[in-house]
Scaffold this motif. Structure first.
Motif, mmCIF file in Angstrom:
data_model
loop_
_atom_site.group_PDB
_atom_site.id
_atom_site.type_symbol
_atom_site.label_atom_id
_atom_site.label_comp_id
_atom_site.label_asym_id
_atom_site.label_seq_id
_atom_site.Cartn_x
_atom_site.Cartn_y
_atom_site.Cartn_z
ATOM 1 N N ASP A 71 0.858 -1.187 0.000
ATOM 2 C CA ASP A 71 0.000 0.000 0.000
ATOM 3 C C ASP A 71 0.891 1.232 0.000
ATOM 4 O O ASP A 71 1.475 1.586 1.026
ATOM 5 N N PRO A 72 1.057 1.916 -1.163
ATOM 6 C CA PRO A 72 1.951 3.078 -1.205
ATOM 7 C C PRO A 72 1.528 4.201 -0.278
ATOM 8 O O PRO A 72 2.373 4.965 0.199
ATOM 9 N N GLU A 73 0.244 4.326 -0.011
ATOM 10 C CA GLU A 73 -0.222 5.387 0.879
ATOM 11 C C GLU A 73 0.300 5.186 2.301
ATOM 12 O O GLU A 73 0.497 6.152 3.038
ATOM 13 N N LYS A 74 0.507 3.925 2.683
ATOM 14 C CA LYS A 74 1.051 3.633 4.004
ATOM 15 C C LYS A 74 2.571 3.644 4.001
ATOM 16 O O LYS A 74 3.202 3.932 5.017
ATOM 17 N N GLN A 75 3.161 3.298 2.862
ATOM 18 C CA GLN A 75 4.613 3.229 2.770
ATOM 19 C C GLN A 75 5.251 4.611 2.692
ATOM 20 O O GLN A 75 6.315 4.847 3.269
ATOM 21 N N PHE A 76 4.592 5.525 1.991
ATOM 22 C CA PHE A 76 5.175 6.842 1.768
ATOM 23 C C PHE A 76 4.327 7.926 2.424
ATOM 24 O O PHE A 76 3.103 7.791 2.542
ATOM 25 N N LYS A 77 4.993 9.010 2.777
ATOM 26 C CA LYS A 77 4.285 10.169 3.301
ATOM 27 C C LYS A 77 3.647 10.932 2.149
ATOM 28 O O LYS A 77 4.040 10.795 0.993
ATOM 29 N N THR A 78 2.694 11.767 2.466
ATOM 30 C CA THR A 78 2.017 12.540 1.429
ATOM 31 C C THR A 78 2.980 13.456 0.703
ATOM 32 O O THR A 78 2.888 13.659 -0.515
ATOM 33 N N ILE A 102 5.674 -1.338 -8.905
ATOM 34 C CA ILE A 102 4.587 -0.683 -9.629
ATOM 35 C C ILE A 102 3.825 0.275 -8.717
ATOM 36 O O ILE A 102 3.448 1.385 -9.112
ATOM 37 N N GLY A 103 3.624 -0.149 -7.460
ATOM 38 C CA GLY A 103 2.942 0.723 -6.515
ATOM 39 C C GLY A 103 3.703 2.010 -6.282
ATOM 40 O O GLY A 103 3.111 3.097 -6.216
ATOM 41 N N ALA A 104 5.032 1.902 -6.162
ATOM 42 C CA ALA A 104 5.851 3.095 -5.958
ATOM 43 C C ALA A 104 5.819 4.003 -7.182
ATOM 44 O O ALA A 104 5.680 5.228 -7.063
ATOM 45 N N PHE A 105 5.933 3.414 -8.365
ATOM 46 C CA PHE A 105 5.925 4.235 -9.578
ATOM 47 C C PHE A 105 4.555 4.885 -9.804
ATOM 48 O O PHE A 105 4.479 6.027 -10.270
ATOM 49 N N ARG A 106 3.500 4.167 -9.484
ATOM 50 C CA ARG A 106 2.159 4.766 -9.594
ATOM 51 C C ARG A 106 2.014 5.934 -8.618
ATOM 52 O O ARG A 106 1.423 6.959 -8.955
ATOM 53 N N PHE A 107 2.538 5.746 -7.414
ATOM 54 C CA PHE A 107 2.477 6.808 -6.406
ATOM 55 C C PHE A 107 3.206 8.058 -6.911
ATOM 56 O O PHE A 107 2.709 9.178 -6.784
ATOM 57 N N GLY A 108 4.404 7.844 -7.479
ATOM 58 C CA GLY A 108 5.161 8.972 -8.008
ATOM 59 C C GLY A 108 4.498 9.604 -9.220
ATOM 60 O O GLY A 108 4.493 10.817 -9.385
ATOM 61 N N ALA A 109 3.894 8.761 -10.085
ATOM 62 C CA ALA A 109 3.248 9.276 -11.297
ATOM 63 C C ALA A 109 2.032 10.139 -10.951
ATOM 64 O O ALA A 109 1.771 11.143 -11.622
ATOM 65 N N LYS A 110 1.301 9.756 -9.911
ATOM 66 C CA LYS A 110 0.149 10.552 -9.499
ATOM 67 C C LYS A 110 0.554 11.942 -9.042
ATOM 68 O O LYS A 110 -0.236 12.885 -9.108
ATOM 69 N N ARG A 111 1.817 12.047 -8.598
ATOM 70 C CA ARG A 111 2.337 13.340 -8.146
ATOM 71 C C ARG A 111 3.199 14.007 -9.211
ATOM 72 O O ARG A 111 4.015 14.869 -8.915
ATOM 73 N N ASN A 112 3.021 13.555 -10.447
ATOM 74 C CA ASN A 112 3.677 14.162 -11.616
ATOM 75 C C ASN A 112 5.198 14.098 -11.550
ATOM 76 O O ASN A 112 5.883 14.991 -12.066
#
Length: 335
Positions: A71-78, A102-112
């Motif tokens: 869960d990237p939301e739990k792994q990384f801070k906002t 993939i979860g990490a890259f999706r998290f980063g992609a959502k933040r441009n």
């Protein structure tokens, strides 16, 4: 829900976490071991056991989330640093943990984050760790290209943006089957020209030269092809060197220069160790067989004076190129 079978309790309820699921499978294994000793009882209970197995299998196939799901939301801070997310994704990729990558890259992609968007697009394009989806990859590449339509990328961003624009050019050239994206060599030319002229990318310069040489725009333009091949060849692009050498050796739309052609083809065959090396060597052998002895000797003398220079990597086919060459960043060093 729990049932009693052969004096042992076992669970047929949908498990809520991985530990319960593992415990349940262990119970089933023990139950099967005991039932082997009594074939008559096994025939009676076989139906109930199959039902229990099918129930849990269905639960997990429908996407029951286990306690170990990433869960990237739990792994990384906002407000997590983009390079931290990217480094985490690269490390997970290297270890083969595609879910986390993939979860990490999706998290980063959502933040441009540019690097995360590029990596996710490349994985979607090639189907690495995720189902291949060319249309989704095309949209991500378009997002990258459009962001830099009005402003120039810096040195760290340029390799990513150029690679994205080249990918758009290839998609435009071949289209995407089953979608509304049709083949459009003219649109491909625009993409290749942007990456070749603005970003000075040798892969784009090679693609542009190949497009002009093939005549896919309606008419062959050998002089333009030779010019773009030459720019890419000077930067060590092996395929550009080979095709420019072939044009010069045979005089294909340009003034025939057999010795220079042999030199380019030899350099390409020497430097290239990738997918196209066999075709390049075959091209060189055919040219040397047709060349005169004087031409071969002259070419070999020139080649002997050149210092070894590594060929440019062709990012379009390299799975291992998780970061484009030239995109120097701390995140890339964290692989």
């Amino acid at each position: 829900m729990y049932k009693n079978l052969c004096g042992k309790w076992y669970c047929v309820a949908l498990t809520k976490n991985m530990s319960e699921e593992l415990e349940l499978r262990a119970n089933w294994a023990a139950l099967h071991f005991r039932l082997r000793r009594n074939k008559t009882f096994m025939q009676v209970c076989n139906k109930q056991i199959r039902l229990a197995l099918a129930t849990t299998t269905l639960a997990f196939s429908l996407g029951v989330v286990s306690a170990y799901a990433f869960d990237p939301e739990k792994q990384f801070k906002t407000d997590e640093e983009p390079r931290t997310v990217l480094r985490y994704g690269f490390k997970a990729f290297k270890k083969g943990n595609m879910d986390a990558a993939i979860g990490a890259f999706r998290f980063g992609a959502k933040r441009n984050d540019l690097a995360s968007e590029w990596q996710l697009a490349r994985m979607l394009q090639r189907g690495v760790g995720i189902e291949k989806n060319h249309l989704a990859a095309y949209k991500l590449y378009s997002k990258i290209a459009n962001r830099y339509a009005e402003r120039a990328p810096n040195m760290q961003e340029r390799a990513y943006v150029a690679s994205a624009v080249i990918a758009l050019g290839r998609y435009s050239l071949h289209g995407i089957k089953g979608t509304n994206l049709r083949r459009s060599p003219r649109r491909a030319e625009d993409h290749f020209y942007r990456a070749a002229a603005l970003y000075k990318d040798p892969a784009a310069q090679y693609e542009l030269g190949k497009l002009y040489r093939s005549g896919r725009l309606g008419v062959k333009q050998p002089r333009s092809a030779a010019r773009w091949y030459s720019l890419a060849a000077r930067k060590g692009h092996a395929r550009a060197q080979a095709e420019l050498g072939e044009m010069l050796f045979y005089g294909e739309g340009v003034r025939r220069r057999p010795v220079r052609g042999l030199v380019y083809m030899t350099k390409a065959a020497t430097h290239s160790a990738r997918k196209g090396v066999k075709s390049i060597r075959k091209m060189r052998r055919a040219a040397f067989a047709k060349a005169s002895e004087a031409q071969r000797n002259a070419a070999n003398k020139i080649i002997a004076t050149f210092a070894p220079r590594p060929a440019v990597k062709d990012r379009s086919f390299a799975l291992e190129d998780r970061v484009p060459s030239g995109a120097v960043s701390n995140a890339a060093q964290g692989e």
